[in-house]
Design a protein around this motif. Structure first.
Motif, PDB file in Angstrom:
ATOM      1  N   ARG A   4     -31.223 -28.026  66.351  1.00 21.57           N
ATOM      2  CA  ARG A   4     -31.991 -26.793  66.147  1.00 21.57           C
ATOM      3  C   ARG A   4     -32.003 -26.416  64.675  1.00 21.57           C
ATOM      4  NH1 ARG A   4     -31.029 -21.235  66.487  1.00 21.57           N
ATOM      5  NH2 ARG A   4     -32.728 -20.080  67.441  1.00 21.57           N
ATOM      6  N   ASP A   6     -32.256 -23.948  61.386  1.00 15.97           N
ATOM      7  CA  ASP A   6     -31.632 -22.681  61.044  1.00 15.97           C
ATOM      8  C   ASP A   6     -32.666 -21.867  60.276  1.00 15.97           C
ATOM      9  OD1 ASP A   6     -29.798 -20.928  59.081  1.00 15.97           O
ATOM     10  OD2 ASP A   6     -28.658 -21.477  60.866  1.00 15.97           O
ATOM     11  N   SER A   8     -32.442 -20.242  57.692  1.00 17.79           N
ATOM     12  CA  SER A   8     -32.354 -20.471  56.246  1.00 17.79           C
ATOM     13  C   SER A   8     -33.125 -21.717  55.817  1.00 17.79           C
ATOM     14  CB  SER A   8     -30.892 -20.582  55.820  1.00 17.79           C
ATOM     15  OG  SER A   8     -30.288 -21.723  56.406  1.00 17.79           O
ATOM     16  N   GLU A   9     -33.481 -22.575  56.762  1.00 15.40           N
ATOM     17  CA  GLU A   9     -34.223 -23.796  56.454  1.00 15.40           C
ATOM     18  C   GLU A   9     -35.737 -23.592  56.506  1.00 15.40           C
ATOM     19  OE1 GLU A   9     -30.950 -26.877  58.354  1.00 15.40           O
ATOM     20  OE2 GLU A   9     -32.628 -26.225  59.582  1.00 15.40           O
ATOM     21  N   SER A  36     -35.318 -16.024  67.034  1.00 20.00           N
ATOM     22  CA  SER A  36     -34.484 -17.044  67.658  1.00 20.00           C
ATOM     23  C   SER A  36     -35.312 -17.952  68.570  1.00 20.00           C
ATOM     24  CB  SER A  36     -33.357 -16.384  68.451  1.00 20.00           C
ATOM     25  OG  SER A  36     -32.576 -17.366  69.094  1.00 20.00           O
ATOM     26  N   ILE A  39     -37.573 -20.211  66.372  1.00 16.33           N
ATOM     27  CA  ILE A  39     -36.832 -21.312  65.737  1.00 16.33           C
ATOM     28  C   ILE A  39     -36.553 -22.410  66.760  1.00 16.33           C
ATOM     29  CG2 ILE A  39     -34.614 -21.954  64.710  1.00 16.33           C
ATOM     30  CD1 ILE A  39     -34.668 -19.154  63.346  1.00 16.33           C
ATOM     31  N   SER A  43     -38.039 -26.225  66.700  1.00 11.65           N
ATOM     32  CA  SER A  43     -37.075 -27.325  66.670  1.00 11.65           C
ATOM     33  C   SER A  43     -37.273 -28.329  67.796  1.00 11.65           C
ATOM     34  CB  SER A  43     -35.646 -26.766  66.759  1.00 11.65           C
ATOM     35  OG  SER A  43     -35.400 -25.841  65.739  1.00 11.65           O
ATOM     36  N   SER A  86     -23.522 -22.795  62.988  1.00 14.42           N
ATOM     37  CA  SER A  86     -24.773 -22.485  62.313  1.00 14.42           C
ATOM     38  C   SER A  86     -24.549 -22.404  60.802  1.00 14.42           C
ATOM     39  CB  SER A  86     -25.300 -21.150  62.827  1.00 14.42           C
ATOM     40  OG  SER A  86     -26.233 -20.606  61.937  1.00 14.42           O
ATOM     41  N   ALA A  87     -25.412 -23.065  60.060  1.00 17.29           N
ATOM     42  CA  ALA A  87     -25.325 -23.005  58.601  1.00 17.29           C
ATOM     43  C   ALA A  87     -25.504 -21.572  58.115  1.00 17.29           C
ATOM     44  CB  ALA A  87     -26.378 -23.913  57.985  1.00 17.29           C
ATOM     45  N   ARG A  88     -26.374 -20.836  58.781  1.00 18.21           N
ATOM     46  CA  ARG A  88     -26.595 -19.449  58.381  1.00 18.21           C
ATOM     47  C   ARG A  88     -25.349 -18.610  58.621  1.00 18.21           C
ATOM     48  NH1 ARG A  88     -31.341 -15.929  60.938  1.00 18.21           N
ATOM     49  NH2 ARG A  88     -30.220 -16.585  62.771  1.00 18.21           N
ATOM     50  N   THR A  89     -24.668 -18.849  59.753  1.00 15.93           N
ATOM     51  CA  THR A  89     -23.441 -18.112  60.037  1.00 15.93           C
ATOM     52  C   THR A  89     -22.387 -18.409  58.979  1.00 15.93           C
ATOM     53  OG1 THR A  89     -23.898 -18.065  62.398  1.00 15.93           O
ATOM     54  CG2 THR A  89     -21.607 -17.765  61.736  1.00 15.93           C
TER      55      THR A  89
END
Length: 137
Positions: A4, A6, A8-9, A36, A39, A43, A86-89
């Motif tokens: 999935r 993120d 930020s991407e 959400s 996204i 994905s 999650s990269a954002r988290t």
């Protein structure tokens, strides 16, 4: 489950079809749910063949379904060990640890200050659980 994206991407242009559908009366929660869903739809395998506007409309419809089914309640959605996947988290926690305010962090990563607080709360709970261990009773 598929990999999935993120938030930020995603570029502003990629999110624009969804944001164009937001009503001014929508709460932050509805917006976050729609983002959400969007996204996840972006994905999904094969999504590149579906117009972004159609995916955005589907995300809005899914959000309206949740509002209809769960509106007026406050369901608990456990984060557990997956909270840091999650990269954002990870970015939220990193910025908070550097002393940034909830508002600054939210603006940087595209979340509301309320959502930043929720992420931090889930992360702190996870850290507490890891440090306390389990007791056999």
């Amino acid at each position: 489950m598929f990999e999935r994206l993120d938030l930020s991407e995603l570029s502003v242009e990629q999110v624009a079809p969804l944001e164009a559908l937001f009503e001014s009366s929508w709460s932050d929660t509805w917006r976050e749910l729609a983002i959400s869903h969007y996204i996840t739809l972006l994905s999904a395998p094969g999504s590149e063949t579906v117009p972004k506007g159609q995916l955005a409309r589907l995300a809005v419809e899914l959000t309206m379904g949740i509002a209809q089914d769960l509106g007026g309640t406050q369901p608990y959605i456990p984060a557990g060990a997956a909270v840091m996947t999650s990269a954002r988290t990870r970015r939220v926690i990193e910025l908070l640890q550097r002393g940034r305010s909830y508002r600054e962090v939210g603006t940087t990563v595209g979340l509301t200050p309320s959502r930043v607080r929720n992420i931090e709360r889930a992360w702190r709970q996870e850290q507490l659980s890891l440090s306390q261990g389990r007791l056999d009773l």
